[in-house]
Scaffold this motif. Structure first.
Motif, PDB file in Angstrom:
ATOM      1  N   HIS A 191       0.795  -1.059  -0.059  1.00  0.00           N
ATOM      2  CA  HIS A 191       0.006  -0.059  -0.154  1.00  0.00           C
ATOM      3  C   HIS A 191       0.878   1.178   0.109  1.00  0.00           C
ATOM      4  CE1 HIS A 191      -4.104   2.052   0.645  1.00  0.00           C
ATOM      5  NE2 HIS A 191      -3.040   2.780   1.384  1.00  0.00           N
ATOM      6  N   LEU A 192       1.865   1.190   0.974  1.00  0.00           N
ATOM      7  CA  LEU A 192       2.550   2.641   1.019  1.00  0.00           C
ATOM      8  C   LEU A 192       3.599   2.613  -0.233  1.00  0.00           C
ATOM      9  CD1 LEU A 192       3.554   4.947   2.911  1.00  0.00           C
ATOM     10  CD2 LEU A 192       5.037   3.328   3.942  1.00  0.00           C
ATOM     11  N   LEU A 197       4.770   5.839  -4.988  1.00  0.00           N
ATOM     12  CA  LEU A 197       4.801   6.121  -6.586  1.00  0.00           C
ATOM     13  C   LEU A 197       3.642   6.779  -7.284  1.00  0.00           C
ATOM     14  CD1 LEU A 197       5.832   2.206  -7.375  1.00  0.00           C
ATOM     15  CD2 LEU A 197       7.227   4.262  -7.463  1.00  0.00           C
ATOM     16  N   TRP A 198       2.771   6.392  -6.832  1.00  0.00           N
ATOM     17  CA  TRP A 198       1.468   7.212  -7.382  1.00  0.00           C
ATOM     18  C   TRP A 198       1.467   8.695  -7.147  1.00  0.00           C
ATOM     19  CZ3 TRP A 198      -4.362   6.791  -5.217  1.00  0.00           C
ATOM     20  CH2 TRP A 198      -5.236   7.391  -6.165  1.00  0.00           C
ATOM     21  N   ALA A 234      -5.368   0.442  -8.483  1.00  0.00           N
ATOM     22  CA  ALA A 234      -6.042  -0.626  -8.052  1.00  0.00           C
ATOM     23  C   ALA A 234      -5.301  -1.369  -6.896  1.00  0.00           C
ATOM     24  CB  ALA A 234      -6.139  -1.727  -9.467  1.00  0.00           C
ATOM     25  N   ALA A 235      -3.892  -1.386  -6.926  1.00  0.00           N
ATOM     26  CA  ALA A 235      -3.258  -1.791  -5.763  1.00  0.00           C
ATOM     27  C   ALA A 235      -3.493  -1.326  -4.672  1.00  0.00           C
ATOM     28  CB  ALA A 235      -1.718  -2.037  -6.072  1.00  0.00           C
ATOM     29  N   VAL A 236      -3.485   0.015  -4.554  1.00  0.00           N
ATOM     30  CA  VAL A 236      -3.879   0.847  -3.288  1.00  0.00           C
ATOM     31  C   VAL A 236      -5.222   0.585  -2.709  1.00  0.00           C
ATOM     32  CG1 VAL A 236      -4.204   3.283  -2.587  1.00  0.00           C
ATOM     33  CG2 VAL A 236      -2.076   2.798  -3.786  1.00  0.00           C
ATOM     34  N   THR A 237      -6.073   0.378  -3.595  1.00  0.00           N
ATOM     35  CA  THR A 237      -7.589   0.313  -3.204  1.00  0.00           C
ATOM     36  C   THR A 237      -7.722  -1.111  -2.660  1.00  0.00           C
ATOM     37  OG1 THR A 237      -8.257   1.748  -5.009  1.00  0.00           O
ATOM     38  CG2 THR A 237      -9.935   0.400  -3.923  1.00  0.00           C
TER      39      THR A 237
END
Length: 326
Positions: A191-192, A197-198, A234-237
């Motif tokens: 998540h972090l 990166l985002w 998508a990965a963060v969500t």
């Protein structure tokens, strides 16, 4: 000449005011957020929760900025005809800010998670005696090394100390006493990393576009970033939802989102992430369909602004009491 410069000057002044307002709001969110989130919940705030939330926000931002720079600089090398010049790195400044924030957090840990009032309250030697203290020291040292790497001839080497900070944060957020701490640490790690990166990537992509001043390579860079950002979102969500369900079981989550301080802050963060996703979709559509693809920069700038508030709320979440598993 005055008439031609007038609108540009006013636009520049407007952007400066907007940036100052954003910085003020991002600082006030962790400082005033604990009392607002805790109001009426019956929960007690930890000592100095506002200051801890602010320090954690600075630490997250100091992590995202250089990670985003390394990420986007790598994307820029894949853009055909890209100008060789790049905007000035903020890596050293970010490492300095991260060092100060990590040092402040380590001082809190050294006093048993109390706010130190003078130097006599600090027990620096005691940091080595606890898991949380050792992780705090690791973060302090990692930012020092990251700053040295950023100032060296090989700034890409700062990736390794920054990765150490991410690992330390993931382990700190999930102590050994927690149920399945390795699962929680792995979720936080992903998540972090994706969030850094985002957020940092979008900021540096916009800085690079402004520095290049050429629409073709700029649009290509923004397109490359947008494709990767969709995966990052998508990965963060996914990791965020999974982590929330670990702390608030499905049958209680709707109630805890409004009756606990952690749930309220999480709900605010979810709403802002939804706004960010909408802005990202708008930018992606403009990038594909607009006559001038760089019109996508407008929603992208707004996305950066909202992401700054998301980072502030992330810092706030670390300072609030965790919800009770009913």
């Amino acid at each position: 000449m005055a008439g031609a410069g007038g609108p540009a000057a006013r636009a520049g002044a407007g952007r400066a005011v907007a940036v100052l307002a954003l910085v003020a709001l991002s600082a006030l969110t962790p400082l005033l957020g604990p009392s607002a989130a805790l109001h009426g919940t019956g929960e007690a705030a930890a000592p100095g929760s506002g200051g801890v939330a602010l320090l954690r926000t600075v630490l997250f931002a100091a992590l995202a900025v250089p990670v985003g720079e390394l990420f986007v600089n790598r994307l820029a090398r894949a853009v055909p005809g890209a100008p060789p010049a790049a905007p000035r790195s903020w890596g050293v400044v970010a490492a300095g800010a991260g060092f100060v924030a990590a040092l402040g957090l380590a001082s809190v840990v050294s006093t048993g998670n109390l706010v130190p009032h003078d130097l006599a309250d600090l027990d620096v030697g005691g940091l080595h005696a606890s898991r949380e203290g050792r992780l705090a020291l690791l973060e302090v040292n990692a930012f020092v090394v990251a700053g040295l790497c950023a100032h060296s001839r090989r700034p890409a080497t700062q990736l390794w100390p920054l990765a150490a900070v991410v690992v330390a944060e993931a382990l700190r957020a999930h102590p050994a006493s927690e149920h399945t701490p390795l699962t929680g640490a792995a979720l936080t790690l992903v998540h972090l990393t994706c969030a850094a990166l985002w957020t940092g990537g979008l900021l540096h992509a916009l800085r690079t576009l402004r520095h290049w001043g050429t629409p073709g390579p700029g649009a290509a860079l923004l397109g490359l970033y947008a494709r990767v950002a969709a995966v990052l979102l998508a990965a963060v969500t996914a990791t965020g939802v999974w982590s929330s369900l670990r702390r608030m079981p499905p049958e209680t989550i709707l109630d805890q989102l409004t009756t606990t301080a952690y749930g309220r802050a999480l709900l605010a963060k979810l709403l802002l992430v939804a706004v960010v996703a909408g802005l990202a979709l708008r930018a992606r559509l403009l990038l594909r369909r607009a006559a001038d693809p760089l019109t996508a920069c407008a929603p992208a700038r707004a996305e950066v602004a909202v992401l700054a508030l998301v980072v502030a709320l992330s810092g706030l979440l670390t300072a609030l009491p965790l919800p009770i598993r009913w």
